[in-house]
Design an enzyme around this catalytic site. Structure first.
Site, PDB file in Angstrom:
ATOM      1  N   ASP A 279       0.828  -1.212   0.000  1.00  0.00           N
ATOM      2  CA  ASP A 279       0.000   0.000   0.000  1.00  0.00           C
ATOM      3  C   ASP A 279       0.862   1.262   0.000  1.00  0.00           C
ATOM      4  OD1 ASP A 279      -2.334   1.444   0.016  1.00  0.00           O
ATOM      5  OD2 ASP A 279      -2.648   1.296   2.179  1.00  0.00           O
TER       6      ASP A 279
ATOM      7  N   HIS B 235       2.433   3.520  -9.003  1.00  0.00           N
ATOM      8  CA  HIS B 235       2.192   2.095  -9.274  1.00  0.00           C
ATOM      9  C   HIS B 235       3.363   1.481 -10.046  1.00  0.00           C
ATOM     10  CE1 HIS B 235      -1.692   2.415  -7.539  1.00  0.00           C
ATOM     11  NE2 HIS B 235      -2.237   3.138  -8.508  1.00  0.00           N
TER      12      HIS B 235
ATOM     13  N   LEU C 265      10.554 -20.407  -4.536  1.00  0.00           N
ATOM     14  CA  LEU C 265       9.564 -19.565  -3.867  1.00  0.00           C
ATOM     15  C   LEU C 265       8.178 -19.713  -4.522  1.00  0.00           C
ATOM     16  CD1 LEU C 265       9.119 -16.956  -1.920  1.00  0.00           C
ATOM     17  CD2 LEU C 265       9.326 -15.674  -4.048  1.00  0.00           C
TER      18      LEU C 265
HETATM   19  C1  IPE Z   1      -5.479  -2.635  -0.118  1.00  0.00           C
HETATM   20  O1  IPE Z   1      -5.143  -1.294  -0.254  1.00  0.00           O
HETATM   21  C2  IPE Z   1      -5.460  -3.312  -1.460  1.00  0.00           C
HETATM   22  C3  IPE Z   1      -4.155  -3.518  -2.063  1.00  0.00           C
HETATM   23  C4  IPE Z   1      -3.007  -3.211  -1.530  1.00  0.00           C
HETATM   24  C5  IPE Z   1      -4.172  -4.160  -3.369  1.00  0.00           C
HETATM   25  P1  IPE Z   1      -6.251  -0.146  -0.435  1.00  0.00           P
HETATM   26  O2  IPE Z   1      -5.491   1.104  -0.595  1.00  0.00           O
HETATM   27  O3  IPE Z   1      -7.188  -0.526  -1.511  1.00  0.00           O
HETATM   28  O4  IPE Z   1      -7.020  -0.204   0.960  1.00  0.00           O
HETATM   29  P2  IPE Z   1      -7.836   0.916   1.731  1.00  0.00           P
HETATM   30  O5  IPE Z   1      -8.857   1.449   0.777  1.00  0.00           O
HETATM   31  O6  IPE Z   1      -6.861   1.972   2.144  1.00  0.00           O
HETATM   32  O7  IPE Z   1      -8.412   0.219   2.919  1.00  0.00           O
HETATM   33  C1  IPE Z   2      -1.493   0.303  -3.362  1.00  0.00           C
HETATM   34  O1  IPE Z   2      -1.326   1.670  -3.386  1.00  0.00           O
HETATM   35  C2  IPE Z   2      -1.802  -0.292  -4.704  1.00  0.00           C
HETATM   36  C3  IPE Z   2      -3.200  -0.734  -4.870  1.00  0.00           C
HETATM   37  C4  IPE Z   2      -4.138  -0.654  -3.974  1.00  0.00           C
HETATM   38  C5  IPE Z   2      -3.561  -1.298  -6.153  1.00  0.00           C
HETATM   39  P1  IPE Z   2      -2.546   2.686  -3.384  1.00  0.00           P
HETATM   40  O2  IPE Z   2      -2.953   2.939  -4.792  1.00  0.00           O
HETATM   41  O3  IPE Z   2      -3.632   2.203  -2.510  1.00  0.00           O
HETATM   42  O4  IPE Z   2      -1.853   3.966  -2.776  1.00  0.00           O
HETATM   43  P2  IPE Z   2      -2.452   4.966  -1.698  1.00  0.00           P
HETATM   44  O5  IPE Z   2      -2.947   4.127  -0.551  1.00  0.00           O
HETATM   45  O6  IPE Z   2      -3.555   5.715  -2.373  1.00  0.00           O
HETATM   46  O7  IPE Z   2      -1.295   5.821  -1.317  1.00  0.00           O
HETATM   47 MG    MG Z   3      -4.050   2.436  -0.548  1.00  0.00          MG
END
Ligand code: IPE
Ligand code: IPE
Ligand code: MG
Length: 241
Positions: free
Chosen positions: A15, A32, A126
């Site tokens: 995240d 990303h 792995l």
């Molecule tokens: C969880 O992160 C999903 C992934 C890392 C793929 P999100 O960014 O979607 O989660 P919330 O919305 O902060 O809970």
């Molecule tokens: C995690 O990073 C990737 C996915 C959930 C696909 P985010 O896109 O959730 O990044 P933040 O949480 O908005 O910083």
């Molecule tokens: Mg996120």
């Protein structure tokens, strides 16, 4: 990490890509893209450290609520990751598995995921479990539906349903539960990730945004895991008391 027993199964909620990008005045898509680089490094490090199973939360069942352009970016990255990295993963003995609902995915993406699983099926390095279009509640609901069908067909009684049985109907029933779940970016929640399997996992939350995660960050999280005392509801035998 000498002297440490390495957790067998590590799961990561990757995240913070968007916030990493925002902090640099960059578009979220750039976060990303850098996230994929962190993933490459982490997979390599996990294999070298002797972790048996690495599960990564790549796209949640709820992530469809993001803007279409971001979804396109994320799907494009998955496509590119499989196309560009699959050969190297295979060469390194990585076995790819996928959990989550495949039916709603673009047929091309489904095919790529299946290709990755088929190609690496016989590998014994792995195990990389990719949670894609994954939601734990949905996974448990799929298991419940399978069991209900068994009962309806007269092959089992409702009273035969046990926790073990439900576990056996989840997406990757042969894999052990994660010992350690790491979430990056400072958020302290599971966001519908592995709710069933996390019953006794150790949770480690790190402030690092996912694109900045690397081998050292993984080692630090594992060191924190080693400071934990896992009891599984029992008692720890202490010497001298
Ligand atoms: C969880 O992160 C999903 C992934 C890392 C793929 P999100 O960014 O979607 O989660 P919330 O919305 O902060 O809970
Ligand atoms: C995690 O990073 C990737 C996915 C959930 C696909 P985010 O896109 O959730 O990044 P933040 O949480 O908005 O910083
Ligand atoms: Mg996120």
């Amino acid at each position: 990490m000498p002297g440490f027993e390495i957790p067998r199964h590590v799961a990561i909620i990757m995240d913070g890509n968007g916030r990493w990008a925002a902090a640099r005045g960059l578009p979220r898509g750039e976060g990303h893209r850098r996230g994929v680089e962190a993933l490459r490094k982490t997979v390599r490090a996990a294999g070298e450290m002797g972790i048996s199973i690495l599960t990564i939360f790549s796209f949640s069942a709820e992530n469809w609520s993001r803007p279409a352009s971001e979804i396109r970016d994320l799907m494009g990255l998955l496509r590119r990751f499989i196309r560009n990295d699959l050969a190297e993963l295979h060469q390194n003995g990585v076995k790819v598995r996928v959990i989550g609902a495949r039916e709603d995915l673009d047929p091309e993406i489904r095919k790529l995921l299946e290709e990755a699983e088929d190609l690496t099926h016989g590998n014994d390095g792995l195990t990389l479990v990719v949670a894609f279009n994954y939601g734990a509640r949905q996974e448990i609901a799929r298991a419940a539906a399978r069991i209900a069908a068994e009962v309806q067909a007269g092959r089992m009684e409702p009273s035969d349903v046990t926790a073990d049985h439900i576990g056996q109907c989840l997406d990757a029933p042969d894999l052990p539960d994660p010992d350690l779940i790491i979430r990056t970016s400072g958020e302290q929640r599971l966001s519908n990730f592995l709710l069933w399997q996390a019953a006794y996992s150790e949770l480690v939350f790190v402030p690092t945004y996912w694109p900045d995660f690397d081998r050292e960050a993984l080692e630090t999280a594992i060191a924190e895991y080693h400071r934990r005392e896992r009891r599984f509801g029992g008692l720890i035998a202490r010497t001298g008391s």
